[in-house]
Motif scaffolding. Structure first.
Motif, PDB file in Angstrom:
ATOM      1  N   LYS A 138       0.828  -1.210   0.000  1.00 30.81           N
ATOM      2  CA  LYS A 138       0.000   0.000   0.000  1.00 30.81           C
ATOM      3  C   LYS A 138       0.861   1.258   0.000  1.00 30.81           C
ATOM      4  O   LYS A 138       0.555   2.239  -0.689  1.00 30.81           O
ATOM      5  CB  LYS A 138      -0.934  -0.002   1.213  1.00 30.81           C
ATOM      6  CG  LYS A 138      -2.084  -0.997   1.112  1.00 30.81           C
ATOM      7  CD  LYS A 138      -3.036  -0.854   2.283  1.00 30.81           C
ATOM      8  CE  LYS A 138      -4.235  -1.780   2.123  1.00 30.81           C
ATOM      9  NZ  LYS A 138      -5.222  -1.613   3.217  1.00 30.81           N
ATOM     10  N   THR A 188       0.991   3.969  -2.972  1.00 32.99           N
ATOM     11  CA  THR A 188       0.693   5.370  -2.665  1.00 32.99           C
ATOM     12  C   THR A 188       1.811   6.288  -3.135  1.00 32.99           C
ATOM     13  O   THR A 188       1.562   7.319  -3.779  1.00 32.99           O
ATOM     14  CB  THR A 188       0.473   5.545  -1.151  1.00 32.99           C
ATOM     15  OG1 THR A 188      -0.646   4.760  -0.740  1.00 32.99           O
ATOM     16  CG2 THR A 188       0.211   7.003  -0.807  1.00 32.99           C
ATOM     17  N   LYS A 225      -6.907   1.716  -2.608  1.00 34.22           N
ATOM     18  CA  LYS A 225      -5.859   0.694  -2.690  1.00 34.22           C
ATOM     19  C   LYS A 225      -4.603   1.038  -1.894  1.00 34.22           C
ATOM     20  O   LYS A 225      -3.781   0.161  -1.625  1.00 34.22           O
ATOM     21  CB  LYS A 225      -5.463   0.470  -4.158  1.00 34.22           C
ATOM     22  CG  LYS A 225      -6.622   0.131  -5.082  1.00 34.22           C
ATOM     23  CD  LYS A 225      -7.234  -1.225  -4.760  1.00 34.22           C
ATOM     24  CE  LYS A 225      -8.321  -1.580  -5.774  1.00 34.22           C
ATOM     25  NZ  LYS A 225      -8.938  -2.908  -5.480  1.00 34.22           N
ATOM     26  N   GLY A 226      -4.455   2.310  -1.550  1.00 34.12           N
ATOM     27  CA  GLY A 226      -3.254   2.738  -0.837  1.00 34.12           C
ATOM     28  C   GLY A 226      -3.497   2.872   0.653  1.00 34.12           C
ATOM     29  O   GLY A 226      -4.264   2.116   1.244  1.00 34.12           O
TER      30      GLY A 226
END
Length: 221
Positions: free
Chosen positions: A20, A24, A181-182
């Motif tokens: 993650k 990011t 998703k991050g």
């Protein structure tokens, strides 16, 4: 300090968190790279007037900071993520008075999904106003006529409005991906990285202005 380093090491050992964080950081780098791309048809070497105007205006300077300097660079990301922020605020305020939005707020995840969709469309509506305003303001903000390599005609207007709109939508997509998703809070992170990116130039300009003014003061951060 040792505890902090140890905590970072422990976090890095967790594969899910590590992935993650990497995702990011990667998306934030993409955002910053996109902010360096000027609008087609504008000579990036003739933007000093726009930069000076932005630096001398508190409101424009703040907007430039939120966009990570893209506003003063006539970038495809010049409007940044701010239209989406504006749309989000409007939708939240409307949620107090509009029964339909109040109903969606009570529907949980499905309602939030619809609210997000409404926010996206409202963002596009705001861009339809802000993008032409930005383009028409460029000459008055300090960009000389010679900077418009292909002229300041309809084709330049049309392509620039499309690209500015696409730039904000792309930034919005990046923020949502970071959130989903991050590590989360994608929009806030994009704003933060933009502000951080302007720190070196802002510090340098402040020091130069103090030296030129003969104050000799040192800016403390």
């Amino acid at each position: 300090m040792k505890n902090f380093i140890s905590t970072i090491q422990d976090i890095w050992k967790i594969e899910e968190l590590r992935n993650k964080i990497i995702l990011t950081l990667g998306l934030m780098v993409v955002y910053r790279l996109a902010a360096q791309v000027p609008l087609p048809g504008i000579d990036p070497t003739q933007l000093s007037g726009l930069q000076n105007t932005t630096d001398s205006n508190n409101i424009l300077g703040l907007l430039n900071a939120f966009t990570g300097g893209a506003f003063a660079q006539a970038s495809v990301m010049a409007l940044g993520i701010m239209p989406y922020i504006s749309a989000s605020i409007v939708v939240q305020l409307m949620g107090i008075a509009v029964p339909y939005l109040q109903k969606l707020q009570k529907e949980g995840a499905s309602g939030q999904k619809k609210i997000t969709q409404i926010t996206r469309w409202l963002t596009v509506g705001i861009l339809i106003i802000q993008a032409p305003t930005y383009i028409v303001s460029l000459p008055t903000l300090g960009i000389p006529p010679s900077a418009f390599l292909l002229g300041n005609g309809p084709m330049f207007w049309f392509s620039s409005i499309i690209l500015l709109t696409a730039g904000t939508i792309f930034a919005m997509w990046l923020g949502e991906k970071i959130t989903d998703k991050g590590i989360g809070n994608g929009i806030s992170l994009l704003i933060m990285i933009g502000i951080i990116a302007t720190f070196p130039s802002s510090f340098s300009q402040e020091m130069s202005s103090r030296i030129n003014a003969g104050s000799g003061g040192i800016l403390m951060v």
